[in-house]
Design an enzyme around this catalytic site. Sequence first.
Site, PDB file in Angstrom:
ATOM      1  CB  SER A 330      -4.969   3.891   8.921  1.00 42.24           C
ATOM      2  OG  SER A 330      -3.933   4.659   8.350  1.00 42.24           O
ATOM      3  CG  ASP A 354       1.949   3.474  -2.679  1.00 44.46           C
ATOM      4  OD1 ASP A 354       2.498   4.599  -2.686  1.00 44.46           O
ATOM      5  OD2 ASP A 354       1.930   2.722  -1.687  1.00 44.46           O
ATOM      6  CG  ASP A 369       2.151   4.477   1.719  1.00 39.09           C
ATOM      7  OD1 ASP A 369       1.050   4.434   1.153  1.00 39.09           O
ATOM      8  OD2 ASP A 369       2.525   3.625   2.553  1.00 39.09           O
ATOM      9  CG  HIS A 375       1.559  -0.363  -0.181  1.00 43.76           C
ATOM     10  ND1 HIS A 375       1.568  -1.314   0.817  1.00 43.76           N
ATOM     11  CD2 HIS A 375       1.630   0.842   0.453  1.00 43.76           C
ATOM     12  CE1 HIS A 375       1.622  -0.720   2.010  1.00 43.76           C
ATOM     13  NE2 HIS A 375       1.661   0.588   1.804  1.00 43.76           N
ATOM     14  CB  CYS A 388      -2.095   1.576   0.419  1.00 41.15           C
ATOM     15  SG  CYS A 388      -1.312   2.563  -0.850  1.00 41.15           S
TER      16      CYS A 388
END
EC number: 3.4.16.4
Length: 631
Positions: A330, A354, A369, A375, A388
């Site tokens: 990420s 999400d 996720d 989220h 996310c």
Amino acid sequence: MRHRTHIRDHDSEAAVFGRRVLVAMVIVVAAFIALASNMYHLQVSEHKELQTRSNDNRIKLLPLAPNRGLIYDRNGVLLAENTPIYSLDVTPEEIDNLEQTLSQLQQLLNFPDSTIERFYRNLKNQRRFNNVPLLDELNEKQLAVFAAHQHKYPGISIEARLIRNYPHKELLTHAVGYVAKINPRDVESLRESGELPNYAASRTIGKLGIERYYEKDLHGEVGYQSVEVNNRGRAVRTLSIEAPKPGQDIVLELDLELQRKAAELLSERRGSIILMDATTGGILAMVSAPSYDPNWFVNGISVKQYQSLLNSTQSPLLNRVTQGAYPPASTIKPQIGLLGLEDGTIEEDTRIWDPGWFEIKGVDRRYRDWLAWGHGWVDVERAITESCDTFYYDLALKLGVDKISSFMTEFGFGERTGIDIHEEVSALMPSRGWKRARFGQPWYAGETLSVGIGQSYWTATPMQLAVATAMVANKGEHLIPRLLRGKIQDGVFEEALIAHREKLTLSDSSNWEIITRGMRNVNMSPKGTAHRAFKDAPYSSAGKTGTAQVRSLGQEEEYNAEDIAERYRDNAMYVGYAPADDPEVVVVVAIENSLGGGGSVAAPVAREILDVWHARFNNGNKQQEKTNADN
């Protein structure tokens, strides 16, 4: 019977004698002419050439090794020095029974058979009147013992010389590097480059890191000693000396205290830490763990020592900073978010829902996720702050792998950063064409989703992540990282130039602000993934956490670091910079196979090293230090 009396013809005999005398005189005169002509040729026509040959038989030029340049950190702390040692040298032509003498010395000084074997290998490459080292470094006991018995061993002498020493041992190996003995491959390389004569008296050459990259500057220029020799080639008198020119001293950007702190933070863990000046690209700290003692290589590493490094499961020989190719995870979400904004695929207020997973139409699989319950509604800023995955699955699918690959190349992924050491890999920025060429297979949509969160085939080195993060911090400025701060020649310091690549210019420069706000919130917002690590920091900062999977999980498989083998645990990653509004330093932390993710493991390490940086460089100290260096 009466014999006839012959009457001699005196005139005829006189004529024959005269002709013979004439012929003899012609021969004598011709011989004298030939001798005179040859003497003229030798004494006049060929005088200069023959005189040169005569001097060559009488005078020899012996090379003198230059002193190698020293290496300092930015504060003048010595990182690589030259220390005097004593070696035991052998002159074979002065020894009647070489084998017996070596055997006696072995008993006297207690050295292994391998030392004698190495001596004979070196002897093959030397003329017999040259000194050949037997013991490269005598300890105090050996020195005292031989000094007491030296009169028994003609042809054996103690010689003093300088040898490279690294006082901080394994702390700086992957940055400073080391020198080692010149081998046949080095000789061939030097011959091809035309530099072999400059190494006539040298025993070592830079093999790694700064020592190798700046070898020409550090080595210096060979000198010569003109000596008179006897008919056996032995020196009997010194005629003149042309002193060697010492190598340049080098000052690095490294700060030894920051380097030491970074090494302490990694402790027994495998990984790397980089601290880079965001304004110049100077590397303030660069640690790859585990490391090893470079002094092992200076006089020739033993087979046992080298095998211990080569076969270690910890891979200490690998420079994880520039050769460790990890999935960036990420940590690259800011760059991909920037691409989405720049491409027009998303806008600042674009939101998606999400639920904790993402699906591709027609594909019977859910891409999860990291937050199982999701989220909720997420825009790009919040997607960076809370990392996310679902937002980036959706964005990556809309962008496509080719756009992602092309844009990430602008940040330096998939190519070397250009840092001034040779030990660097380009890692891999995958694309549709790459996969077709590599595997002969098409690219699948699910692989694009994985690329969107820094996984799949994508790998990056920590140094690439440092450069890419600095580009975000500097709004497109592409710095080339460097270890060199400057060089010292004849007491004068010359600072190295700051190097750049082409700046990344956006069609809408406000997109930088959207991304950097998200990164600032990672550290400073209560919902940020690194907030706990940076809470109450005395400086502002921005960053991005990452947790890189080492192996894929099944659809229903749950990940628990404590229940799986260490080599399958995730890598913890963190990239960031400080201060948030006026970046001065970039930090990258990569920890292999950790018991936690980027937010819980890597971010706290980054906080601690930044705390030390802030204590050393805040309140104008950095500017003052630069002024001191200029003076």
